[in-house]
Design a protein around this motif. Structure first.
Motif, PDB file in Angstrom:
ATOM      1  N   ALA A 108       0.806  -1.157   0.008  1.00  0.00           N
ATOM      2  CA  ALA A 108      -0.062  -0.184  -0.005  1.00  0.00           C
ATOM      3  C   ALA A 108       1.104   1.182   0.036  1.00  0.00           C
ATOM      4  N   GLY A 148       2.953   1.923  -2.117  1.00  0.00           N
ATOM      5  CA  GLY A 148       3.311   2.050  -3.496  1.00  0.00           C
ATOM      6  C   GLY A 148       4.566   1.478  -4.054  1.00  0.00           C
ATOM      7  N   THR A 200       3.530   4.181 -11.102  1.00  0.00           N
ATOM      8  CA  THR A 200       3.143   5.860 -11.224  1.00  0.00           C
ATOM      9  C   THR A 200       1.795   5.642 -11.698  1.00  0.00           C
ATOM     10  N   GLY A 224       0.271   4.991  -5.623  1.00  0.00           N
ATOM     11  CA  GLY A 224      -0.920   4.482  -4.995  1.00  0.00           C
ATOM     12  C   GLY A 224      -0.558   2.918  -4.534  1.00  0.00           C
ATOM     13  N   PRO A 225      -1.402   2.254  -3.755  1.00  0.00           N
ATOM     14  CA  PRO A 225      -1.286   0.994  -3.546  1.00  0.00           C
ATOM     15  C   PRO A 225      -0.916   0.007  -4.546  1.00  0.00           C
ATOM     16  N   ARG A 262      -1.787  -1.555 -10.121  1.00  0.00           N
ATOM     17  CA  ARG A 262      -2.756  -0.999  -8.887  1.00  0.00           C
ATOM     18  C   ARG A 262      -3.826  -0.312  -9.893  1.00  0.00           C
ATOM     19  N   GLU A 263      -5.210  -0.214  -9.641  1.00  0.00           N
ATOM     20  CA  GLU A 263      -6.106   0.100 -10.081  1.00  0.00           C
ATOM     21  C   GLU A 263      -5.877  -0.035 -11.665  1.00  0.00           C
TER      22      GLU A 263
END
Length: 135
Positions: free
Chosen positions: A71, A73, A92, A95-96, A113-114
């Motif tokens: 989390a 990053g 980049t 974020g986690p 991430r996402e």
């Protein structure tokens, strides 16, 4: 040796010595499944280099290294013999990190991430730019 980050093992209940936020635990495992089934694993080390929860751990195909993403990053590369970390970088925008993985040949590490994915060269310990870049 087994290595787990917070939430990596599918357990029905959380053991009293489960990893805390930011920890990766390393366990010595017997060759037989009985000690593991009884919860009698012997802890070898607790690695505390992440500043937040560890979301994912993945081993290199040769077993000599593993990566962890969390989390905070950051993506960390660990030597399995010395348990020494080196930072590979971060996805980049920051974020986690929700997942890390090695390519089958061990020459590339992916962290996602996402809607963002970062790629890293674990030997050169640097970011690998994608051409064309991902959106």
């Amino acid at each position: 040796t087994a290595i787990t980050g917070t939430g990596i093992l599918p357990l029905t209940e959380v053991p009293k010595d489960a990893p805390r936020v930011g920890e990766v635990k390393v366990w010595n495992l017997d060759d037989t499944p009985a000690p593991a089934a009884r919860g009698e694993w012997q802890e070898k080390a607790t690695l505390t280099h992440h500043a937040g929860p560890v979301d994912s751990v993945a081993f290199a195909p040769d077993g000599k290294a593993f990566v962890s993403g969390g989390a905070d990053g950051r993506v960390l590369l660990w030597d399995t013999a010395t348990l020494t970390p080196q930072e590979l970088g971060a996805v980049t925008p920051p974020g986690p990190v929700t997942a890390v993985a090695y390519s089958p040949d061990g020459k590339l590490v992916a962290a996602t991430r996402e809607k963002a994915t970062g790629f890293f060269d674990p030997v050169k310990r640097q970011v690998v730019p994608m051409d064309p870049p991902f959106p």
